[in-house]
Design a protein around this motif. Structure first.
Motif, PDB file in Angstrom:
ATOM      1  N   TYR A 242       0.807  -1.217   0.000  1.00  0.00           N
ATOM      2  CA  TYR A 242       0.000   0.000   0.000  1.00  0.00           C
ATOM      3  C   TYR A 242       0.848   1.278   0.000  1.00  0.00           C
ATOM      4  O   TYR A 242       0.332   2.353  -0.296  1.00  0.00           O
ATOM      5  CB  TYR A 242      -0.903   0.029   1.232  1.00  0.00           C
TER       6      TYR A 242
ATOM      7  N   ARG B 263      -1.900   3.646  -4.688  1.00  0.00           N
ATOM      8  CA  ARG B 263      -3.271   4.118  -4.480  1.00  0.00           C
ATOM      9  C   ARG B 263      -4.005   3.185  -3.525  1.00  0.00           C
ATOM     10  O   ARG B 263      -3.987   1.966  -3.698  1.00  0.00           O
ATOM     11  CB  ARG B 263      -4.034   4.200  -5.805  1.00  0.00           C
ATOM     12  N   HIS B 264      -4.648   3.757  -2.508  1.00  0.00           N
ATOM     13  CA  HIS B 264      -5.447   2.973  -1.580  1.00  0.00           C
ATOM     14  C   HIS B 264      -6.430   3.897  -0.882  1.00  0.00           C
ATOM     15  O   HIS B 264      -6.324   5.122  -0.962  1.00  0.00           O
ATOM     16  CB  HIS B 264      -4.553   2.265  -0.552  1.00  0.00           C
ATOM     17  N   THR B 265      -7.369   3.289  -0.203  1.00  0.00           N
ATOM     18  CA  THR B 265      -8.434   4.045   0.450  1.00  0.00           C
ATOM     19  C   THR B 265      -7.944   4.634   1.759  1.00  0.00           C
ATOM     20  O   THR B 265      -7.298   3.949   2.565  1.00  0.00           O
ATOM     21  CB  THR B 265      -9.642   3.136   0.733  1.00  0.00           C
ATOM     22  N   VAL B 266      -8.226   5.917   1.957  1.00  0.00           N
ATOM     23  CA  VAL B 266      -7.920   6.606   3.210  1.00  0.00           C
ATOM     24  C   VAL B 266      -9.238   7.083   3.807  1.00  0.00           C
ATOM     25  O   VAL B 266     -10.000   7.799   3.157  1.00  0.00           O
ATOM     26  CB  VAL B 266      -6.988   7.810   2.998  1.00  0.00           C
ATOM     27  N   GLU B 267      -9.519   6.666   5.039  1.00  0.00           N
ATOM     28  CA  GLU B 267     -10.730   7.081   5.731  1.00  0.00           C
ATOM     29  C   GLU B 267     -10.378   8.049   6.854  1.00  0.00           C
ATOM     30  O   GLU B 267      -9.271   8.020   7.389  1.00  0.00           O
ATOM     31  CB  GLU B 267     -11.460   5.862   6.306  1.00  0.00           C
ATOM     32  N   HIS B 268     -11.350   8.876   7.200  1.00  0.00           N
ATOM     33  CA  HIS B 268     -11.188   9.839   8.298  1.00  0.00           C
ATOM     34  C   HIS B 268     -11.981   9.316   9.487  1.00  0.00           C
ATOM     35  O   HIS B 268     -13.179   9.053   9.388  1.00  0.00           O
ATOM     36  CB  HIS B 268     -11.709  11.205   7.847  1.00  0.00           C
TER      37      HIS B 268
ATOM     38  N   THR C  64      -6.019   3.644   7.089  1.00  0.00           N
ATOM     39  CA  THR C  64      -5.940   3.066   5.751  1.00  0.00           C
ATOM     40  C   THR C  64      -6.142   1.557   5.806  1.00  0.00           C
ATOM     41  O   THR C  64      -6.130   0.940   6.870  1.00  0.00           O
ATOM     42  CB  THR C  64      -4.567   3.350   5.116  1.00  0.00           C
ATOM     43  N   GLU C  65      -6.275   0.980   4.617  1.00  0.00           N
ATOM     44  CA  GLU C  65      -6.343  -0.471   4.517  1.00  0.00           C
ATOM     45  C   GLU C  65      -5.080  -1.115   5.074  1.00  0.00           C
ATOM     46  O   GLU C  65      -5.120  -2.216   5.635  1.00  0.00           O
ATOM     47  CB  GLU C  65      -6.522  -0.859   3.052  1.00  0.00           C
TER      48      GLU C  65
END
Length: 265
Positions: A27, A31-36, A46-47
């Motif tokens: 990762y 590119r990967h998902t970032v959450e708040h 992140t994942e």
């Protein structure tokens, strides 16, 4: 705990660090998902954070089912005995999502609340810092070397670090400002890596606030094993986090405590 038991747990911590690094590295700078997580200031997850903590938890539960676990992403599992692992899969997630290598995997083993073993692993740089009562080491490119904090005894000669200059407000900001104004140099933005550099002798003081157990427990045995100290701002136990002061030696610790005293809680 005997030396053989400590070495066994140290070897297992290496297994945990290897598993976390393997989960994280696909990762990093990809590119990967970032959450708040919520709040006014970005608190990212992140994942990679979740995958690394899950990998470490699975290994602990298989190898040491009676041990407790406290982790940043998946909460606490009560211990059936005195041992508990504290896990921060990526300390420095903001640096991680920016592609900066100033983050690390933090792994601590505590006995009855006191950290006895700590590992900080930076898999991208290939650096692993470890500490216990037997000392502290950095292993890089397969070669271990002992760690020792600096001999700096004067605040006016010291290098100070904290993760973010906006970390403090009110009386805490004023107290930190006194230490900053007295230090030779102040650097920002390094998360756990500043503590690693303190153990190595490049940084002399780290001051932070609002930490949790998983943010600091792995770093305590590393810094203490290298000859430094980690306390609260009042000089007390820092194993539960909160206001944390790490210093290369007693002289710097005491000088900082004097300047932080009116903000200590």
């Amino acid at each position: 705990m005997g030396s053989a038991d400590l070495q066994r747990y140290r070897a297992f911590a290496d297994v945990l660090a290897d598993a976390a690094g393997a989960a994280i590295m696909p990762y990093f700078r990809a590119r990967h998902t970032v959450e708040h997580k919520g709040g006014q200031r970005l608190d990212p997850v992140t994942e990679a954070d979740r995958a690394a903590e899950q990998a470490m938890r699975a290994l602990i539960e298989r190898e040491f089912p009676d041990h407790g676990i406290v982790g940043e992403e998946f909460g606490a599992k009560p211990a059936r005995g005195g041992y508990c692992w504290a896990l921060d899969p990526i300390d420095g997630t903001r640096a991680f999502i920016a592609g900066l290598p100033l983050w690390g995997v933090l792994i601590a083993l505590a006995y009855e609340g006191r950290p006895i073993l700590g590992v900080l692993d930076q898999p991208y740089l290939g650096e692993r810092f470890a500490g216990s009562r037997e000392g502290a080491t950095l292993t890089a490119r397969g070669a271990p070397r002992p760690l020792r904090t600096s001999g700096c005894g004067r605040l006016g000669d010291a290098t100070l670090s904290t993760t973010d200059p906006t970390l403090f407000d009110g009386v805490e900001a004023a107290a930190f400002g006194r230490v900053r104004d007295g230090a030779r140099l102040t650097r920002y933005g390094y998360d756990c890596y500043a503590y690693a550099m303190l153990a190595m002798g490049g940084v002399d003081i780290v001051i932070e606030s609002g930490l949790r157990a998983w943010d600091i427990q792995a770093l305590i045995p590393i810094i203490e094993g290298a000859g430094g100290s980690v306390t609260s701002w009042s000089g007390g136990d820092a194993a539960d986090g909160g206001q944390v002061l790490a210093a290369a030696n007693a002289q710097l610790r005491d000088a900082a405590i004097d300047l932080l005293a009116d903000a200590a809680r």
